[in-house]
Write a protein that holds these residues in place. Structure first.
Motif, PDB file in Angstrom:
ATOM      1  N   PRO A  61       0.823  -1.205   0.000  1.00 41.14           N
ATOM      2  CA  PRO A  61       0.000   0.000   0.000  1.00 41.14           C
ATOM      3  C   PRO A  61       0.863   1.263   0.000  1.00 41.14           C
ATOM      4  O   PRO A  61       1.897   1.323   0.674  1.00 41.14           O
ATOM      5  CB  PRO A  61      -0.789  -0.100   1.308  1.00 41.14           C
ATOM      6  N   PHE A  62       0.390   2.262  -0.758  1.00 42.53           N
ATOM      7  CA  PHE A  62       1.131   3.517  -0.850  1.00 42.53           C
ATOM      8  C   PHE A  62       0.288   4.692  -0.350  1.00 42.53           C
ATOM      9  O   PHE A  62       0.657   5.391   0.560  1.00 42.53           O
ATOM     10  CB  PHE A  62       1.586   3.739  -2.294  1.00 42.53           C
ATOM     11  N   CYS A  63      -0.877   4.889  -0.971  1.00 44.02           N
ATOM     12  CA  CYS A  63      -1.654   6.084  -0.639  1.00 44.02           C
ATOM     13  C   CYS A  63      -2.635   5.857   0.516  1.00 44.02           C
ATOM     14  O   CYS A  63      -2.934   6.782   1.257  1.00 44.02           O
ATOM     15  CB  CYS A  63      -2.396   6.585  -1.871  1.00 44.02           C
ATOM     16  N   GLU A  70      -1.992   0.097  -5.434  1.00 48.41           N
ATOM     17  CA  GLU A  70      -0.912  -0.792  -4.978  1.00 48.41           C
ATOM     18  C   GLU A  70      -1.409  -1.819  -3.952  1.00 48.41           C
ATOM     19  O   GLU A  70      -0.760  -2.826  -3.726  1.00 48.41           O
ATOM     20  CB  GLU A  70       0.234   0.017  -4.376  1.00 48.41           C
ATOM     21  N   CYS A  71      -2.565  -1.569  -3.370  1.00 50.43           N
ATOM     22  CA  CYS A  71      -3.105  -2.476  -2.351  1.00 50.43           C
ATOM     23  C   CYS A  71      -4.078  -3.493  -2.942  1.00 50.43           C
ATOM     24  O   CYS A  71      -4.702  -4.249  -2.188  1.00 50.43           O
ATOM     25  CB  CYS A  71      -3.810  -1.677  -1.273  1.00 50.43           C
ATOM     26  N   ARG A  82      -9.426  -2.877  -3.933  1.00 51.13           N
ATOM     27  CA  ARG A  82      -8.549  -1.950  -3.197  1.00 51.13           C
ATOM     28  C   ARG A  82      -8.746  -2.191  -1.699  1.00 51.13           C
ATOM     29  O   ARG A  82      -9.741  -1.757  -1.123  1.00 51.13           O
ATOM     30  CB  ARG A  82      -8.866  -0.503  -3.576  1.00 51.13           C
ATOM     31  N   CYS A  84      -7.338  -0.976   0.827  1.00 48.62           N
ATOM     32  CA  CYS A  84      -7.266   0.169   1.741  1.00 48.62           C
ATOM     33  C   CYS A  84      -8.634   0.780   1.995  1.00 48.62           C
ATOM     34  O   CYS A  84      -8.803   1.550   2.936  1.00 48.62           O
ATOM     35  CB  CYS A  84      -6.282   1.220   1.238  1.00 48.62           C
TER      36      CYS A  84
END
Ligand code: FES
Length: 102
Positions: A61-63, A70-71, A82, A84
């Protein structure tokens, strides 16, 4: 140190849900009902949510606000979720895309 999310930038205030178990690549993982799946994984030290289809490198995870993907994982058989922004439910099955089977 408490690594649980208390306030999410998109989902808002997060109350501590009841303890539940989710399954990540078949392994039981403790989580709190209602928290983002990616946050639950982070809290127990799981940083890889997928593997790059090009390089095979682990990605994480990035954002944490639903923008970067990315998640993205497979959740209950649905690909590209996603994590997140996806709330934990008891017994949910999460798979890491691109993971090499042992
Ligand atoms: S971490 Fe960026 S979309 Fe989930």
């Amino acid at each position: 140190m408490n690594l649980r999310v208390g306030r999410h930038a998109v989902l808002g205030e997060m109350e501590a849900g009841r303890p539940v178990t989710i399954y990540v690549d078949g392994e039981p993982v403790p989580a709190r009902e209602g928290e983002p799946v990616a946050a639950a994984l982070y809290a127990v030290g799981i940083r890889t949510t997928r593997y790059s289809p090009r390089s095979g490198e682990p990605r994480g995870p990035f954002c944490m606000i639903g923008r970067c993907t990315e998640c993205a994982m497979t959740v209950d058989g649905v690909p590209n979720v996603r994590t997140c922004l996806t709330a934990v439910r008891d017994g949910m099955e999460v798979e890491t895309p691109g993971r090499k089977k042992p």
